[in-house]
Scaffold this active site. Sequence first.
Site, PDB file in Angstrom:
ATOM      1  N   PRO A  42       0.847  -1.246  -0.016  1.00  0.00           N
ATOM      2  CG  PRO A  42      -1.019  -1.392   1.707  1.00  0.00           C
ATOM      3  CD  PRO A  42       0.337  -2.107   1.079  1.00  0.00           C
ATOM      4  CB  CYS A  43       1.598   3.666  -2.561  1.00  0.00           C
ATOM      5  SG  CYS A  43      -0.304   4.042  -3.481  1.00  0.00           S
TER       6      CYS A  43
END
Length: 383
Positions: A79-80
Amino acid sequence: MKVVDLFSGCGGLSLGLHTLGCEILSSVEWDLGAAESYKINHPNVNLVVGDLKEIVVSKNTAAILLKNKEVDLLCGGPPCQGFSQINPYRSVEDERNSLVDYFFNSVKQLNPKAVLIENVTGILTLGDGKAFKSLLENLNKINYKTSVGIIQAGSFGLPQNRWRVFVVGLKKSRKEFRWPSPTHRFHSTNFIGMPKWRNAVIDSSRADLFSGKLKESSTVKKAIGDLPNAVQSSPDIPTKIISTSNTGMVYDHSCYNFEDISIQRCKHIPPGGGWLNLPDHLQPNNLKKYSKRIGSFNSRWGRLEWEGTFPTIVTKPEPYWGRYIHPSADRVISIRECARAQGFPDTFRLSGPISSRYRQIGNAVPPPVAKLLGLAIKEAIGL
Protein backbone atom coordinates in the site's frame (compact mmCIF):
# COMPACT_ATOMS: atom_id res chain seq x y z
CA MET A 1 6.66 -18.58 -15.03
CA LYS A 2 5.00 -19.33 -11.67
CA VAL A 3 3.93 -16.22 -9.76
CA VAL A 4 2.73 -15.21 -6.30
CA ASP A 5 1.06 -11.77 -6.13
CA LEU A 6 1.06 -10.01 -2.75
CA PHE A 7 -1.15 -6.95 -2.06
CA SER A 8 -2.84 -7.97 -5.29
CA GLY A 9 -5.76 -5.54 -5.16
CA CYS A 10 -8.25 -6.23 -7.94
CA GLY A 11 -5.49 -7.88 -9.99
CA GLY A 12 -3.78 -5.50 -12.42
CA LEU A 13 -0.36 -7.12 -12.01
CA SER A 14 -1.82 -10.62 -12.15
CA LEU A 15 -3.79 -9.81 -15.30
CA GLY A 16 -0.76 -8.43 -17.14
CA LEU A 17 1.33 -11.47 -16.17
CA HIS A 18 -1.47 -13.91 -16.98
CA THR A 19 -1.63 -12.58 -20.55
CA LEU A 20 1.98 -13.79 -20.92
CA GLY A 21 0.94 -17.29 -19.99
CA CYS A 22 2.24 -17.05 -16.43
CA GLU A 23 0.69 -19.33 -13.82
CA ILE A 24 -0.53 -17.29 -10.85
CA LEU A 25 -0.21 -19.72 -7.95
CA SER A 26 -1.58 -17.52 -5.18
CA SER A 27 -2.48 -13.96 -4.28
CA VAL A 28 -3.04 -12.13 -1.01
CA GLU A 29 -5.45 -9.23 -0.52
CA TRP A 30 -7.13 -7.96 2.65
CA ASP A 31 -9.66 -5.52 1.14
CA LEU A 32 -12.92 -7.42 0.64
CA GLY A 33 -14.09 -5.44 -2.40
CA ALA A 34 -10.77 -5.79 -4.20
CA ALA A 35 -10.59 -9.48 -3.24
CA GLU A 36 -14.05 -10.13 -4.70
CA SER A 37 -13.04 -8.39 -7.96
CA TYR A 38 -9.86 -10.48 -8.06
CA LYS A 39 -11.86 -13.67 -7.58
CA ILE A 40 -14.23 -12.79 -10.43
CA ASN A 41 -11.38 -12.21 -12.89
CA HIS A 42 -8.95 -14.88 -11.63
CA PRO A 43 -11.23 -17.73 -10.53
CA ASN A 44 -8.50 -20.39 -10.66
CA VAL A 45 -6.00 -18.60 -8.41
CA ASN A 46 -5.56 -19.55 -4.76
CA LEU A 47 -6.76 -16.24 -3.30
CA VAL A 48 -5.97 -15.68 0.38
CA VAL A 49 -8.20 -12.96 1.81
CA GLY A 50 -6.38 -11.65 4.84
CA ASP A 51 -3.47 -9.70 6.29
CA LEU A 52 0.00 -10.55 4.94
CA LYS A 53 1.42 -9.68 8.37
CA GLU A 54 -0.36 -12.64 9.93
CA ILE A 55 0.84 -15.00 7.21
CA VAL A 56 4.45 -13.86 7.57
CA VAL A 57 4.42 -13.97 11.37
CA SER A 58 2.99 -17.50 11.27
CA LYS A 59 6.08 -18.54 9.27
CA ASN A 60 3.73 -20.74 7.25
CA THR A 61 4.01 -18.60 4.14
CA ALA A 62 5.29 -21.32 1.82
CA ALA A 63 2.64 -23.85 2.86
CA ILE A 64 -0.16 -21.30 2.46
CA LEU A 65 0.94 -19.76 -0.84
CA LEU A 66 3.03 -22.29 -2.76
CA LYS A 67 1.09 -25.52 -2.34
CA ASN A 68 4.26 -27.62 -2.72
CA LYS A 69 5.44 -25.69 -5.79
CA GLU A 70 8.41 -23.42 -6.36
CA VAL A 71 7.82 -19.79 -7.22
CA ASP A 72 9.67 -17.99 -10.02
CA LEU A 73 8.39 -14.48 -9.35
CA LEU A 74 7.11 -12.85 -6.17
CA CYS A 75 5.44 -9.56 -7.03
CA GLY A 76 3.30 -6.91 -5.42
CA GLY A 77 2.67 -3.29 -4.58
CA PRO A 78 2.66 -2.66 -0.81
CA PRO A 79 0.00 0.00 0.00
CA CYS A 80 1.35 3.34 -1.14
CA GLN A 81 -0.79 5.89 0.73
CA GLY A 82 1.79 6.25 3.47
CA PHE A 83 4.38 7.37 0.89
CA SER A 84 2.17 9.32 -1.52
CA GLN A 85 3.13 12.94 -2.12
CA ILE A 86 -0.54 13.92 -2.38
CA ASN A 87 -1.06 12.73 1.20
CA PRO A 88 -0.65 15.92 3.31
CA TYR A 89 -0.19 13.83 6.46
CA ARG A 90 2.41 11.38 5.17
CA SER A 91 4.93 10.34 7.80
CA VAL A 92 7.80 7.91 8.20
CA GLU A 93 5.85 6.54 11.19
CA ASP A 94 2.80 5.58 9.10
CA GLU A 95 2.20 1.89 9.91
CA ARG A 96 1.33 1.16 6.27
CA ASN A 97 4.97 1.79 5.39
CA SER A 98 5.97 -1.26 7.46
CA LEU A 99 4.22 -3.47 4.90
CA VAL A 100 7.30 -3.07 2.72
CA ASP A 101 9.16 -4.96 5.45
CA TYR A 102 6.58 -7.74 5.42
CA PHE A 103 7.01 -8.03 1.67
CA PHE A 104 10.74 -8.46 2.23
CA ASN A 105 10.12 -11.12 4.88
CA SER A 106 7.94 -12.94 2.34
CA VAL A 107 10.88 -12.91 -0.08
CA LYS A 108 13.08 -14.52 2.57
CA GLN A 109 10.51 -17.24 3.28
CA LEU A 110 9.56 -18.05 -0.33
CA ASN A 111 12.98 -17.63 -1.96
CA PRO A 112 11.75 -16.78 -5.49
CA LYS A 113 14.03 -16.52 -8.51
CA ALA A 114 12.89 -12.94 -9.08
CA VAL A 115 11.12 -10.14 -7.23
CA LEU A 116 9.02 -7.28 -8.63
CA ILE A 117 7.87 -4.44 -6.38
CA GLU A 118 5.78 -1.40 -7.34
CA ASN A 119 5.18 1.83 -5.44
CA VAL A 120 4.60 5.56 -5.80
CA THR A 121 7.56 7.89 -6.34
CA GLY A 122 7.00 9.32 -2.86
CA ILE A 123 8.79 6.29 -1.43
CA LEU A 124 11.99 7.83 -2.83
CA THR A 125 11.64 11.04 -0.82
CA LEU A 126 9.81 10.27 2.43
CA GLY A 127 12.39 10.40 5.21
CA ASP A 128 15.06 10.79 2.53
CA GLY A 129 13.98 7.45 1.08
CA LYS A 130 14.78 5.52 4.27
CA ALA A 131 12.31 2.67 3.69
CA PHE A 132 13.30 2.36 0.03
CA LYS A 133 17.04 2.29 0.70
CA SER A 134 16.52 -0.26 3.45
CA LEU A 135 14.57 -2.51 1.08
CA LEU A 136 17.34 -2.45 -1.54
CA GLU A 137 20.03 -3.11 1.06
CA ASN A 138 18.11 -6.01 2.57
CA LEU A 139 17.48 -7.61 -0.82
CA ASN A 140 21.17 -7.32 -1.67
CA LYS A 141 22.07 -8.98 1.62
CA ILE A 142 20.13 -12.10 0.66
CA ASN A 143 21.75 -12.26 -2.79
CA TYR A 144 19.22 -10.44 -4.94
CA LYS A 145 20.76 -8.21 -7.57
CA THR A 146 18.43 -5.21 -7.68
CA SER A 147 17.59 -2.70 -10.37
CA VAL A 148 15.41 0.40 -9.99
CA GLY A 149 13.20 1.68 -12.80
CA ILE A 150 10.97 4.76 -12.58
CA ILE A 151 8.39 4.27 -15.30
CA GLN A 152 6.14 6.79 -17.02
CA ALA A 153 3.12 4.76 -18.10
CA GLY A 154 2.37 7.25 -20.88
CA SER A 155 5.65 6.28 -22.55
CA PHE A 156 4.34 2.71 -22.84
CA GLY A 157 1.07 3.49 -24.60
CA LEU A 158 -1.28 4.50 -21.80
CA PRO A 159 -3.14 7.81 -22.23
CA GLN A 160 -2.14 8.79 -18.71
CA ASN A 161 0.57 10.70 -16.84
CA ARG A 162 1.54 8.07 -14.28
CA TRP A 163 4.94 7.81 -12.62
CA ARG A 164 5.63 4.71 -10.56
CA VAL A 165 8.76 3.14 -9.05
CA PHE A 166 9.55 -0.50 -9.78
CA VAL A 167 12.25 -2.67 -8.25
CA VAL A 168 13.35 -5.91 -9.89
CA GLY A 169 15.54 -8.29 -7.93
CA LEU A 170 17.19 -11.36 -9.51
CA LYS A 171 18.43 -14.15 -7.27
CA LYS A 172 22.15 -14.94 -7.60
CA SER A 173 22.24 -13.44 -11.07
CA ARG A 174 25.22 -12.06 -12.93
CA LYS A 175 22.94 -10.61 -15.57
CA GLU A 176 21.91 -6.96 -15.66
CA PHE A 177 18.16 -6.67 -15.80
CA ARG A 178 17.08 -4.91 -18.99
CA TRP A 179 14.15 -2.59 -18.54
CA PRO A 180 11.72 -2.44 -21.46
CA SER A 181 12.23 0.49 -23.83
CA PRO A 182 9.53 3.16 -24.22
CA THR A 183 7.22 2.64 -27.17
CA HIS A 184 5.33 5.95 -27.33
CA ARG A 185 6.00 9.66 -27.34
CA PHE A 186 4.70 11.37 -24.23
CA HIS A 187 4.73 14.99 -23.10
CA SER A 188 7.45 15.94 -20.64
CA THR A 189 6.46 15.59 -16.98
CA ASN A 190 8.35 15.58 -13.71
CA PHE A 191 7.93 14.22 -10.21
CA ILE A 192 9.35 15.41 -6.89
CA GLY A 193 12.84 14.01 -6.49
CA MET A 194 13.37 13.35 -10.21
CA PRO A 195 16.83 15.00 -10.50
CA LYS A 196 18.27 12.72 -7.82
CA TRP A 197 16.91 9.62 -9.57
CA ARG A 198 17.36 10.74 -13.18
CA ASN A 199 19.44 7.68 -14.11
CA ALA A 200 16.59 5.36 -13.11
CA VAL A 201 13.93 7.19 -15.14
CA ILE A 202 12.52 5.21 -18.06
CA ASP A 203 10.49 7.46 -20.34
CA SER A 204 10.65 8.78 -23.89
CA SER A 205 13.67 11.06 -23.74
CA ARG A 206 13.99 14.29 -25.71
CA ALA A 207 16.39 12.59 -28.12
CA ASP A 208 13.84 9.89 -28.87
CA LEU A 209 11.02 12.33 -29.55
CA PHE A 210 12.36 13.10 -33.01
CA SER A 211 13.86 9.73 -33.88
CA GLY A 212 10.77 8.40 -35.63
CA LYS A 213 10.95 5.16 -33.65
CA LEU A 214 8.22 5.99 -31.15
CA LYS A 215 4.48 5.81 -31.74
CA GLU A 216 2.24 8.80 -31.14
CA SER A 217 0.95 9.01 -27.59
CA SER A 218 -2.52 7.73 -26.93
CA THR A 219 -5.31 10.18 -26.14
CA VAL A 220 -8.47 10.53 -24.09
CA LYS A 221 -10.51 10.13 -27.28
CA LYS A 222 -8.77 6.91 -28.29
CA ALA A 223 -9.35 5.50 -24.83
CA ILE A 224 -12.97 6.45 -24.12
CA GLY A 225 -14.37 8.11 -27.25
CA ASP A 226 -16.77 5.25 -27.95
CA LEU A 227 -18.40 5.39 -24.51
CA PRO A 228 -21.62 7.45 -24.33
CA ASN A 229 -21.79 10.71 -22.39
CA ALA A 230 -24.69 9.37 -20.33
CA VAL A 231 -23.79 7.04 -17.47
CA GLN A 232 -25.74 4.31 -15.70
CA SER A 233 -27.17 4.73 -12.21
CA SER A 234 -25.51 1.46 -11.18
CA PRO A 235 -22.15 0.04 -12.30
CA ASP A 236 -23.83 -3.36 -12.66
CA ILE A 237 -26.16 -2.09 -15.40
CA PRO A 238 -24.49 -2.74 -18.78
CA THR A 239 -23.91 0.01 -21.32
CA LYS A 240 -24.13 -0.71 -25.02
CA ILE A 241 -21.32 0.63 -27.18
CA ILE A 242 -21.14 0.59 -30.95
CA SER A 243 -18.02 1.68 -32.78
CA THR A 244 -15.80 0.59 -35.64
CA SER A 245 -13.42 -1.15 -33.26
CA ASN A 246 -15.64 -2.23 -30.40
CA THR A 247 -19.24 -3.42 -30.28
CA GLY A 248 -20.85 -4.91 -27.22
CA MET A 249 -21.81 -4.31 -23.60
CA VAL A 250 -19.59 -2.88 -20.89
CA TYR A 251 -20.09 -2.57 -17.17
CA ASP A 252 -18.96 0.05 -14.64
CA HIS A 253 -19.89 3.03 -16.81
CA SER A 254 -21.10 4.86 -13.70
CA CYS A 255 -19.77 7.69 -11.55
CA TYR A 256 -20.52 9.30 -8.23
CA ASN A 257 -23.14 12.02 -8.20
CA PHE A 258 -22.28 15.70 -8.29
CA GLU A 259 -23.88 18.27 -5.99
CA ASP A 260 -25.81 21.02 -7.77
CA ILE A 261 -23.00 23.57 -7.31
CA SER A 262 -20.55 21.14 -8.94
CA ILE A 263 -22.82 20.75 -11.95
CA GLN A 264 -23.08 24.53 -12.23
CA ARG A 265 -19.28 24.80 -12.15
CA CYS A 266 -18.92 22.21 -14.90
CA LYS A 267 -21.16 24.22 -17.23
CA HIS A 268 -18.65 27.10 -17.17
CA ILE A 269 -15.49 25.05 -17.76
CA PRO A 270 -14.37 24.49 -21.38
CA PRO A 271 -12.17 21.57 -22.51
CA GLY A 272 -8.67 22.19 -21.15
CA GLY A 273 -10.02 24.82 -18.75
CA GLY A 274 -10.22 24.87 -14.98
CA TRP A 275 -11.37 26.79 -11.95
CA LEU A 276 -10.06 30.11 -13.29
CA ASN A 277 -12.80 29.91 -15.94
CA LEU A 278 -15.46 30.01 -13.24
CA PRO A 279 -17.39 33.21 -12.46
CA ASP A 280 -16.42 34.70 -9.12
CA HIS A 281 -19.45 33.37 -7.23
CA LEU A 282 -18.63 29.77 -8.26
CA GLN A 283 -14.90 29.84 -7.55
CA PRO A 284 -13.93 27.74 -4.50
CA ASN A 285 -13.21 30.17 -1.67
CA ASN A 286 -9.91 28.55 -0.71
CA LEU A 287 -8.60 28.95 -4.29
CA LYS A 288 -9.62 32.58 -4.86
CA LYS A 289 -6.47 33.93 -3.20
CA TYR A 290 -4.44 32.32 -6.01
CA SER A 291 -6.46 33.83 -8.87
CA LYS A 292 -3.82 36.49 -9.63
CA ARG A 293 -1.00 33.96 -9.97
CA ILE A 294 -0.46 32.74 -13.51
CA GLY A 295 -0.75 28.97 -13.71
CA SER A 296 -1.70 28.56 -10.07
CA PHE A 297 -3.42 25.22 -9.61
CA ASN A 298 -4.90 25.61 -13.10
CA SER A 299 -5.76 21.90 -13.26
CA ARG A 300 -8.08 22.20 -10.27
CA TRP A 301 -11.66 21.76 -11.43
CA GLY A 302 -10.14 20.90 -14.79
CA ARG A 303 -11.95 19.50 -17.79
CA LEU A 304 -10.20 16.95 -19.98
CA GLU A 305 -9.57 17.50 -23.69
CA TRP A 306 -10.35 14.80 -26.25
CA GLU A 307 -6.92 15.08 -27.86
CA GLY A 308 -5.13 15.35 -24.50
CA THR A 309 -4.23 12.75 -21.89
CA PHE A 310 -5.48 11.84 -18.44
CA PRO A 311 -3.75 12.92 -15.24
CA THR A 312 -2.75 10.11 -12.88
CA ILE A 313 -5.79 7.93 -12.25
CA VAL A 314 -6.25 8.10 -8.48
CA THR A 315 -8.52 6.36 -5.99
CA LYS A 316 -11.22 9.02 -6.40
CA PRO A 317 -11.34 11.38 -9.40
CA GLU A 318 -12.17 14.50 -7.39
CA PRO A 319 -12.19 17.64 -9.61
CA TYR A 320 -10.96 19.83 -6.78
CA TRP A 321 -7.63 18.01 -7.00
CA GLY A 322 -7.19 17.67 -10.74
CA ARG A 323 -8.45 17.43 -14.31
CA TYR A 324 -11.11 14.73 -13.90
CA ILE A 325 -14.18 16.28 -15.57
CA HIS A 326 -15.31 14.51 -18.75
CA PRO A 327 -14.38 16.33 -21.99
CA SER A 328 -17.98 17.00 -23.02
CA ALA A 329 -20.32 15.82 -20.22
CA ASP A 330 -20.91 17.66 -16.95
CA ARG A 331 -19.66 14.84 -14.73
CA VAL A 332 -16.47 13.20 -13.56
CA ILE A 333 -15.01 10.34 -15.56
CA SER A 334 -16.69 7.01 -14.90
CA ILE A 335 -15.22 3.89 -13.35
CA ARG A 336 -14.97 2.27 -16.78
CA GLU A 337 -13.29 5.36 -18.21
CA CYS A 338 -10.71 5.18 -15.41
CA ALA A 339 -10.24 1.49 -16.17
CA ARG A 340 -9.70 2.27 -19.86
CA ALA A 341 -7.08 4.88 -18.91
CA GLN A 342 -5.34 2.18 -16.85
CA GLY A 343 -5.33 -0.29 -19.74
CA PHE A 344 -7.90 -2.74 -18.35
CA PRO A 345 -9.96 -4.59 -20.96
CA ASP A 346 -13.73 -4.14 -20.95
CA THR A 347 -14.11 -7.79 -19.98
CA PHE A 348 -12.59 -7.00 -16.57
CA ARG A 349 -15.42 -6.89 -14.01
CA LEU A 350 -15.37 -5.12 -10.66
CA SER A 351 -17.26 -5.66 -7.43
CA GLY A 352 -18.33 -3.45 -4.54
CA PRO A 353 -19.71 0.08 -4.12
CA ILE A 354 -18.78 2.79 -6.63
CA SER A 355 -16.23 4.29 -4.22
CA SER A 356 -14.53 0.90 -3.83
CA ARG A 357 -14.39 0.29 -7.58
CA TYR A 358 -12.75 3.66 -8.18
CA ARG A 359 -10.23 2.88 -5.44
CA GLN A 360 -9.44 -0.55 -6.86
CA ILE A 361 -8.69 0.86 -10.32
CA GLY A 362 -6.67 3.79 -8.96
CA ASN A 363 -4.49 1.49 -6.86
CA ALA A 364 -3.87 -1.03 -9.64
CA VAL A 365 -0.72 -1.57 -11.69
CA PRO A 366 -1.72 -1.00 -15.34
CA PRO A 367 -1.90 -4.47 -16.93
CA PRO A 368 0.01 -3.42 -20.10
CA VAL A 369 2.93 -2.22 -17.96
CA ALA A 370 2.81 -5.44 -15.90
CA LYS A 371 2.93 -7.48 -19.11
CA LEU A 372 6.05 -5.71 -20.41
CA LEU A 373 7.85 -6.09 -17.08
CA GLY A 374 6.86 -9.74 -16.86
CA LEU A 375 8.30 -10.39 -20.31
CA ALA A 376 11.59 -8.74 -19.34
CA ILE A 377 11.77 -10.80 -16.13
CA LYS A 378 11.05 -14.04 -17.99
CA GLU A 379 13.95 -13.32 -20.32
CA ALA A 380 16.24 -12.41 -17.42
CA ILE A 381 15.67 -15.70 -15.57
CA GLY A 382 15.73 -17.80 -18.72
CA LEU A 383 12.09 -18.87 -18.98
